[in-house]
Motif scaffolding. Structure first.
Motif, PDB file in Angstrom:
ATOM      1  N   SER A 185      21.431  58.859  48.445  1.00 44.13           N
ATOM      2  CA  SER A 185      22.112  58.895  49.746  1.00 44.13           C
ATOM      3  C   SER A 185      23.620  58.752  49.587  1.00 44.13           C
ATOM      4  N   VAL A 186      24.053  57.771  48.780  1.00 43.31           N
ATOM      5  CA  VAL A 186      25.502  57.574  48.640  1.00 43.31           C
ATOM      6  C   VAL A 186      26.128  58.731  47.878  1.00 43.31           C
ATOM      7  N   ALA A 187      25.379  59.356  46.966  1.00 47.14           N
ATOM      8  CA  ALA A 187      25.915  60.529  46.270  1.00 47.14           C
ATOM      9  C   ALA A 187      26.206  61.647  47.267  1.00 47.14           C
ATOM     10  N   PHE A 188      25.308  61.843  48.225  1.00 47.82           N
ATOM     11  CA  PHE A 188      25.532  62.865  49.253  1.00 47.82           C
ATOM     12  C   PHE A 188      26.699  62.487  50.157  1.00 47.82           C
ATOM     13  N   LEU A 189      26.739  61.248  50.630  1.00 48.91           N
ATOM     14  CA  LEU A 189      27.770  60.834  51.579  1.00 48.91           C
ATOM     15  C   LEU A 189      29.153  60.769  50.922  1.00 48.91           C
ATOM     16  N   ILE A 190      29.214  60.213  49.715  1.00 46.88           N
ATOM     17  CA  ILE A 190      30.488  60.163  48.990  1.00 46.88           C
ATOM     18  C   ILE A 190      30.920  61.576  48.581  1.00 46.88           C
ATOM     19  N   GLY A 191      29.947  62.381  48.156  1.00 42.61           N
ATOM     20  CA  GLY A 191      30.267  63.759  47.785  1.00 42.61           C
ATOM     21  C   GLY A 191      30.793  64.552  48.962  1.00 42.61           C
ATOM     22  N   THR A 192      30.200  64.357  50.127  1.00 42.55           N
ATOM     23  CA  THR A 192      30.693  65.017  51.337  1.00 42.55           C
ATOM     24  C   THR A 192      32.109  64.567  51.655  1.00 42.55           C
ATOM     25  N   GLY A 193      32.368  63.259  51.492  1.00 50.71           N
ATOM     26  CA  GLY A 193      33.718  62.745  51.723  1.00 50.71           C
ATOM     27  C   GLY A 193      34.743  63.411  50.828  1.00 50.71           C
ATOM     28  N   ALA A 194      34.387  63.597  49.558  1.00 51.70           N
ATOM     29  CA  ALA A 194      35.309  64.239  48.620  1.00 51.70           C
ATOM     30  C   ALA A 194      35.554  65.703  48.999  1.00 51.70           C
ATOM     31  N   ILE A 195      34.482  66.398  49.396  1.00 57.56           N
ATOM     32  CA  ILE A 195      34.608  67.810  49.780  1.00 57.56           C
ATOM     33  C   ILE A 195      35.485  67.958  51.022  1.00 57.56           C
ATOM     34  N   VAL A 196      35.220  67.127  52.035  1.00 57.77           N
ATOM     35  CA  VAL A 196      35.975  67.221  53.289  1.00 57.77           C
ATOM     36  C   VAL A 196      37.433  66.847  53.066  1.00 57.77           C
ATOM     37  N   ALA A 197      37.679  65.804  52.278  1.00 58.02           N
ATOM     38  CA  ALA A 197      39.062  65.408  52.001  1.00 58.02           C
ATOM     39  C   ALA A 197      39.809  66.544  51.301  1.00 58.02           C
TER      40      ALA A 197
END
Length: 345
Positions: free
Chosen positions: A305-317
């Motif tokens: 879950s955190v891999a998806f959420l943190i990964g999404t944060g990196a992509i969006v940033a």
């Protein structure tokens, strides 16, 4: 769990859902917003396509960075079942994904140790208050965004749950495909799945990883066939400083509700604290994994879950910092920050 405790738990869980639904029913109107017009255009283009392949293309065609097939399927069904496209119904279907997320976390509590299992409904009450918050107003009242932004989080976390609890492989595979065809960040589910299949048991490393990899290659290839970079996206990429600040602001965007100080600063600080917590818990799980050589379902779910959420944060940033920092704490992105708070809880 006694009948009395179950009744109290259900009542406390229902309260934020009821208040959320009450506010939504009061303010939701059948008016298209921004990308909602693209769904109306989709129906028109579909109607004018004479061939089956042409119609299939209309479902799969790129929208900004995404393949919003799920949005288009719901739009198609709504139009043909009711005879007229209604954006309030699209909002309703999208918002139901929050109920799915709540159910997913309750199921996770019910698989935990005895104390959590016996009082799973009571322990899930903070989850309901975090998910059903009016800070998500933009997705609440935007049909296309509710389907996409709430939907992709549900599909990915459900896939992670299925992988973590060792369910039949077709379940997370189907959910992974659904996530990919809902939003671009749904693609993150494929590398996450490879790692989870490898870590959750030696019996899954070959018989499960190979079909997962084959499906992943096919899904990613299909996603990028004919892909074009959206014309409106900035050409220049952010430098390290703004990128880190933007990432923390996105991760901590739930902090915007705190009525003290500058909202962007508050979100950035909260994001830094949440990221630190993620790293600390990940290190603890890694330490246990090193000595015990096995991940529990809860540990695997947390990591995925955190891999998806943190990964999404990196992509969006990376892709949105150039539009301005304030964009990263907007309501449409709150679901990721709020879900990460739930996972940390």
């Amino acid at each position: 769990m006694t009948n009395r405790s179950r009744l109290i738990g259900v009542s406390l869980l229902a309260l934020p859902v009821f208040l959320f639904g009450l506010a939504w029913m009061h303010y939701a109107v059948n008016v298209p917003k921004w990308d909602d017009h693209a769904l109306r255009q989709f129906l028109d283009s579909l109607d004018h396509e004479p061939t089956f392949t042409g119609k299939a293309y209309q479902f799969l065609r790129q929208h900004n960075e995404h393949r919003i097939v799920y949005d288009r399927i719901i739009t198609f069904l709504d139009y043909h079942l009711f005879g007229k496209l209604n954006y309030v119904r699209l909002m309703a279907v999208g918002n139901v994904s929050l109920l799915g997320l709540l159910g997913l976390f309750i199921a996770l509590f019910q698989r935990a140790e005895e104390t959590l299992r016996r009082h799973s409904l009571l322990y899930a009450v903070p989850v309901a208050w975090l998910l059903f918050t009016l800070s998500q107003w933009e997705n609440m009242y935007w049909g296309m965004a509710a389907l996409q932004n709430f939907g992709v989080v549900l599909w990915v976390l459900w896939a992670v749950y299925a992988l973590s609890t060792r369910q039949p492989l077709w379940v997370p595979l189907l959910l992974g495909l659904l996530a990919t065809l809902t939003s671009g960040n749904g693609l993150v589910v494929w590398p996450i799945g490879v790692v989870l299949l490898y870590l959750t048991g030696p019996d899954r490393r070959f018989s499960k990883v190979l079909p997962w990899l084959i499906t992943a290659i096919l899904a990613i290839t299909l996603y990028f066939v004919g892909y074009e970079k959206p014309a409106g996206n900035p050409v220049a990429h952010p430098t390290v400083g703004p990128l880190i600040q933007g990432f923390f602001a996105f991760i901590g965007s739930a902090g915007e509700v705190i009525p003290i100080g500058n909202p962007l600063t508050t979100c950035t600080l909260l994001g830094a604290m949440m990221t630190s917590c993620v790293l600390a818990i990940t290190a603890l799980i890694g330490y246990r994994r090193f000595w015990q050589h096995k991940l529990s379902p809860a540990d695997a779910f947390f990591l995925g879950s955190v891999a998806f959420l943190i990964g999404t944060g990196a992509i969006v940033a990376w892709s949105r910092v150039a539009f301005g920092m304030d964009v990263l704490i907007t309501s449409r992105y709150k679901i990721y920050s709020l879900t990460l708070l739930v996972v940390l809880y």
